[in-house]
Structure formats: C-alpha cells, structure tokens
Enzyme design. Structure first.
Site, PDB file in Angstrom:
ATOM      1  N   ASN A 187      41.080  47.009  28.890  1.00  0.00           N
ATOM      2  CA  ASN A 187      39.710  47.511  28.973  1.00  0.00           C
ATOM      3  C   ASN A 187      39.726  49.033  28.778  1.00  0.00           C
ATOM      4  O   ASN A 187      40.253  49.758  29.616  1.00  0.00           O
ATOM      5  CB  ASN A 187      39.161  47.146  30.361  1.00  0.00           C
ATOM      6  CG  ASN A 187      37.735  47.601  30.571  1.00  0.00           C
ATOM      7  OD1 ASN A 187      37.201  48.399  29.802  1.00  0.00           O
ATOM      8  ND2 ASN A 187      37.121  47.102  31.629  1.00  0.00           N
TER       9      ASN A 187
ATOM     10  N   HIS B  59      32.225  43.981  24.853  1.00  0.00           N
ATOM     11  CA  HIS B  59      33.080  44.866  25.642  1.00  0.00           C
ATOM     12  C   HIS B  59      34.313  44.057  26.042  1.00  0.00           C
ATOM     13  O   HIS B  59      34.204  42.936  26.551  1.00  0.00           O
ATOM     14  CB  HIS B  59      32.309  45.342  26.868  1.00  0.00           C
ATOM     15  CG  HIS B  59      33.169  46.071  27.847  1.00  0.00           C
ATOM     16  ND1 HIS B  59      34.081  47.013  27.452  1.00  0.00           N
ATOM     17  CD2 HIS B  59      33.276  45.973  29.205  1.00  0.00           C
ATOM     18  CE1 HIS B  59      34.707  47.475  28.521  1.00  0.00           C
ATOM     19  NE2 HIS B  59      34.242  46.861  29.591  1.00  0.00           N
TER      20      HIS B  59
ATOM     21  N   CYS C 296      31.324  51.552  30.933  1.00  0.00           N
ATOM     22  CA  CYS C 296      31.727  50.700  29.792  1.00  0.00           C
ATOM     23  C   CYS C 296      30.568  50.391  28.838  1.00  0.00           C
ATOM     24  O   CYS C 296      30.803  49.955  27.713  1.00  0.00           O
ATOM     25  CB  CYS C 296      32.339  49.406  30.288  1.00  0.00           C
ATOM     26  SG  CYS C 296      33.717  49.675  31.403  1.00  0.00           S
TER      27      CYS C 296
HETATM   28  O1  UT7 Z   1      34.376  47.019  32.576  1.00  0.00           O
HETATM   29  C1  UT7 Z   1      34.204  46.498  33.860  1.00  0.00           C
HETATM   30  C2  UT7 Z   1      35.519  46.469  34.512  1.00  0.00           C
HETATM   31  N1  UT7 Z   1      35.807  45.444  35.439  1.00  0.00           N
HETATM   32  C3  UT7 Z   1      36.063  44.162  35.151  1.00  0.00           C
HETATM   33  O2  UT7 Z   1      35.852  43.643  34.108  1.00  0.00           O
HETATM   34  C4  UT7 Z   1      36.684  43.389  36.265  1.00  0.00           C
HETATM   35  C5  UT7 Z   1      36.035  42.071  36.526  1.00  0.00           C
HETATM   36  N2  UT7 Z   1      36.865  41.284  37.403  1.00  0.00           N
HETATM   37  C6  UT7 Z   1      37.977  40.649  36.965  1.00  0.00           C
HETATM   38  O3  UT7 Z   1      38.293  40.710  35.792  1.00  0.00           O
HETATM   39  C7  UT7 Z   1      38.760  39.818  37.942  1.00  0.00           C
HETATM   40  O4  UT7 Z   1      38.062  39.785  39.175  1.00  0.00           O
HETATM   41  C8  UT7 Z   1      40.192  40.365  38.167  1.00  0.00           C
HETATM   42  C9  UT7 Z   1      41.025  40.147  36.909  1.00  0.00           C
HETATM   43  C10 UT7 Z   1      40.143  41.846  38.518  1.00  0.00           C
HETATM   44  C11 UT7 Z   1      40.868  39.618  39.314  1.00  0.00           C
HETATM   45  O5  UT7 Z   1      40.864  38.234  39.055  1.00  0.00           O
HETATM   46  P1  UT7 Z   1      40.392  37.222  40.181  1.00  0.00           P
HETATM   47  O6  UT7 Z   1      40.578  35.871  39.641  1.00  0.00           O
HETATM   48  O7  UT7 Z   1      38.989  37.605  40.578  1.00  0.00           O
HETATM   49  O8  UT7 Z   1      41.432  37.492  41.318  1.00  0.00           O
HETATM   50  P2  UT7 Z   1      41.189  37.980  42.828  1.00  0.00           P
HETATM   51  O9  UT7 Z   1      40.765  39.384  42.880  1.00  0.00           O
HETATM   52  O10 UT7 Z   1      40.336  36.955  43.505  1.00  0.00           O
HETATM   53  O11 UT7 Z   1      42.668  37.868  43.397  1.00  0.00           O
HETATM   54  C12 UT7 Z   1      43.371  36.629  43.446  1.00  0.00           C
HETATM   55  C13 UT7 Z   1      44.769  36.883  43.983  1.00  0.00           C
HETATM   56  C14 UT7 Z   1      44.776  37.724  45.261  1.00  0.00           C
HETATM   57  O12 UT7 Z   1      45.797  37.227  46.079  1.00  0.00           O
HETATM   58  P3  UT7 Z   1      45.446  36.231  47.309  1.00  0.00           P
HETATM   59  O13 UT7 Z   1      44.501  36.999  48.177  1.00  0.00           O
HETATM   60  O14 UT7 Z   1      44.815  35.030  46.673  1.00  0.00           O
HETATM   61  O15 UT7 Z   1      46.782  36.019  47.916  1.00  0.00           O
HETATM   62  C15 UT7 Z   1      45.156  39.091  44.780  1.00  0.00           C
HETATM   63  O16 UT7 Z   1      45.809  39.847  45.769  1.00  0.00           O
HETATM   64  O17 UT7 Z   1      45.517  37.622  43.022  1.00  0.00           O
HETATM   65  C16 UT7 Z   1      46.096  38.762  43.658  1.00  0.00           C
HETATM   66  N3  UT7 Z   1      46.214  39.825  42.663  1.00  0.00           N
HETATM   67  C17 UT7 Z   1      47.259  39.949  41.841  1.00  0.00           C
HETATM   68  N4  UT7 Z   1      48.400  39.242  41.724  1.00  0.00           N
HETATM   69  C18 UT7 Z   1      49.264  39.629  40.784  1.00  0.00           C
HETATM   70  C19 UT7 Z   1      45.308  40.803  42.370  1.00  0.00           C
HETATM   71  N5  UT7 Z   1      45.783  41.576  41.377  1.00  0.00           N
HETATM   72  C20 UT7 Z   1      46.988  41.062  41.032  1.00  0.00           C
HETATM   73  C21 UT7 Z   1      47.943  41.416  40.054  1.00  0.00           C
HETATM   74  N6  UT7 Z   1      49.060  40.673  39.970  1.00  0.00           N
HETATM   75  N7  UT7 Z   1      47.777  42.458  39.222  1.00  0.00           N
END
Ligand code: UT7
Length: 331
Positions: free
Chosen positions: A288, A258, A117
């Site tokens: 993204n 970004h 990215c």
């Molecule tokens: O260019 C670089 C690219 N990468 C990035 O920019 C990614 C950086 N990271 C992020 O943007 C965030 O970490 C995410 C948006 C990917 C995830 O957000 P988060 O607040 O860190 O959520 P998490 O991974 O801690 O997940 C929280 C919950 C989990 O469920 P439990 O374990 O709390 O029951 C996940 O299983 O959300 C669940 N979850 C979803 N639920 C609905 C994960 N993905 C999804 C989804 N829809 N798509």
C-alpha cells in the site's frame, strides 16, 4: 459531470519506484511475521523502501518528469502543481513547492492535498477544477509517499502493509489528445478519524521526549475496523459514480483500485459484479503506497497496454480521514 465545454484530458502518466525491495521473507527476519500470513491476509509479496535521498519530493519529481515526457509538455508550461501526500518532506513548505523547484520552473500555483490514500483522486479533482476556470491550462498532479519514514518497524500489524513510491499525471484543458476525465465523486467522514492516524508531529502533539517515548510519531491503525469501512465506502462510492453517469458496471473495461489489500479488492469486485480480471493489480509488488497507489497503478496499466482508446476506466480509493473517492476516465 465535468462540463464538456472545457474538457480536461490526462495527457501523460509516470511513476517512480525506489530501487530497494523488501520481501515478506526479509521482514520476517526482524518482525514476528511470515510470508504465508502476509500474502494470505493482504496479497502483498514485497514493497519498495526509499533510501535517504529518495524523499517524497525527489520521488515525486522523478514520476513527474516521466509524465511530462509522455505528455510532451515542457516543465515551464505547467501552470498548477497539486501534490497528494501524507508523508511530505516537511510540514512546510509544501512538497509541491519542492517539486516545482526540482523541476526548475517558477510561477506555477503549488499546493499539497492531504486526503491520505484517497489523496490522488482529491488532487485530480482540485486540478481539474482549476483547469476548468480557464485561468490555467496544464496541471501536474503527483501522488508521492515515503511511508517507511512513519512506520513503526516493531508493529507487525502495520509495518508489513505499506511501501514507498510516486506516481504522476499531466492534466490539460489545452489538448485534444489524451484520456478524458468524465467525473469525480469524493467524500469523507471525520468522525472516523481515529481508526487510522499518526498522532504526533502536528500542533496537538509536537515532538517531545515523551511523545517519542510513547511512539506517537508512527502510523497507528485499527486494521479490522479500517477493513470493514473500506469495503463499505469503496463499494458505495463506486456504485454512486456509475449511477451518477448512467454507466453499468459491466461497461467498465478496467478498474484501478487503491492497492491496500487483495481481500478488500475482491469484495469490491463481488459487490460491483465485475470479474477480478478487470481490476488492475500491482499490490503484490508495492504494498500500500497510499496517495501514490492509484497513479503508480494507472501508469503501469497504461504502459502495459491494459488501457485501450475508448475504454471506460474507474479509479476508486479510500483512506484515513476517513476519506474516499472515485473518478471515471474515458481512455
Ligand atoms: O489504505 C488504508 C490502509 N489500511 C488498510 O487497508 C488496512 C485494512 N485492514 C487490513 O487489511 C487487515 O485488517 C489486516 C491485514 C491489517 C489484518 O488482517 P486481519 O485478518 O484483520 O487480522 P487481525 O488484525 O484480526 O489479526 C489476526 C491475528 C492476530 O493474532 P490473534 O490475536 O488472532 O492471535 C494478530 O496479532 O494475526 C496477528 N497478526 C499477525 N500475524 C503475523 C497481525 N499482524 C500480523 C503479522 N504477521 N504481520
């Protein structure tokens, strides 16, 4: 800082978005997610998905044509093509060579840069350096991604985040018009290479039945770790480049970040003390798009009148690698 003797200008920008749009509600029909979750956690509403003909090179060529028209530069005057992508049409030849061929020009130096990215800022610095040697006069810098081709559509934690598209800029050391490239600050930390990667398809894990069965040919990400690193490195590189150039955050007219996640951008806004209104945002529409993210946003910011002559503009990115980068441009 870029030497004033041979200043490099951005003389045109362009972008291309695939026709097909995929909304959060559309995604919720085939993965266990919802518009509420995606929008609240990321700020994304929809993303574009390329069709079969919309390859990384085809989208890059379309964006390049717009940038060349804007710069009023004939394709045959391009001496250098640098393409940033992590979804090249194929491992080789380079996507830059394919775009060169699509544009119907020959002879230019063509290379791809892989910095995920942060790729467009890396590509811009490479092109700027080549122009400053005095051996080349005009460079085409392209960021193009077909991320839909490497997403695991069964993994809700990644497939909701990304989209396809391309952006381009013409850089020239031969023009008195255009936006002046002031400086770059790039960096990387390879010890964090495992937080975001696609393990398969290269020489360490070539395609086999086993690698396919193990879903090794898809993007893998440890989202929370990437989030924390992104906030840290993007904020720091932004502060570093401002300090390096004796510019205060409040002197910036526009920040083109970004477009990965609205919460990451919000935290950069707080860390720099720059109101969010000064950030150019389009991640709600595209998600993204990795190396295409900054050039698409830059093109849209320029065309929408957000960038005015004399404005100091900060471009800032982070990505897999880890890589990070920032650039200052005087519009
Ligand atoms: O260019 C670089 C690219 N990468 C990035 O920019 C990614 C950086 N990271 C992020 O943007 C965030 O970490 C995410 C948006 C990917 C995830 O957000 P988060 O607040 O860190 O959520 P998490 O991974 O801690 O997940 C929280 C919950 C989990 O469920 P439990 O374990 O709390 O029951 C996940 O299983 O959300 C669940 N979850 C979803 N639920 C609905 C994960 N993905 C999804 C989804 N829809 N798509």
């Amino acid at each position: 800082m870029i030497s004033a003797q041979r200043s490099v200008k951005i003389t045109g920008t362009g972008s291309y978005a695939p026709r097909k749009s995929l909304s959060n509600d559309d995604l919720a029909k085939f993965v266990d997610t919802s518009d509420e979750w995606i929008f609240a956690r990321t700020g994304i509403k929809e993303r574009r998905i390329a069709d079969e003909e919309e390859t990384a090179s085809a989208m890059g060529t379309s964006a390049a044509r717009v940038a060349l028209a804007e710069a009023d530069l004939a394709p045959e005057s391009v001496d250098v093509i640098v393409v940033a992508t992590m979804t090249p049409d194929m491992l080789f030849p380079s996507t830059a060579c394919l775009i060169q061929n699509d544009l119907g020009i020959a002879g230019a130096v063509c290379l791809d840069v892989e910095a995920a990215c942060s790729g467009f800022l890396y590509a811009m610095e490479v092109a700027t350096g080549l122009l400053q040697t005095g051996r080349y006069r005009n460079a085409l810098v392209v960021g193009t991604e077909k991320l839909s081709s490497i997403l695991d559509w069964e993994d809700r934690s990644t497939c909701v985040l990304f989209g396809d598209g391309a952006g381009a800029a013409v850089l020239s050391s031969d023009s008195s018009d255009g936006a002046t490239v002031i400086d770059f600050k790039l960096g990387a930390d390879g010890s964090k290479s495992d937080v975001l990667s696609m393990p398969g398809g290269g020489s360490s894990i070539p395609a086999t039945q086993d690698s396919l069965a193990a879903r090794q040919h898809f993007l893998k990400m440890r989202g929370r770790e990437v989030f924390k690193l992104a906030v840290k490195v993007m904020g720091q590189v932004a502060l570093d480049i401002l300090e390096q150039n004796d510019i205060r955050p409040d002197q910036l007219s526009c920040v083109v970040p970004h477009q990965a996640n609205m919460r990451i951008i919000d935290s950069i806004s707080s860390r720099l003390g720059i109101p969010i209104e000064r950030f150019f945002l389009n991640l709600d529409k595209y998600g993204n798009t990795s190396a295409a993210s900054i050039p698409i946003a830059l093109d849209e910011a320029a065309r929408s009148g957000r960038l005015k002559s004399g404005d100091t503009v900060l471009l800032v990115a982070f990505g897999a690698g880890l890589t990070w980068g920032a650039s200052l441009v005087k519009w």
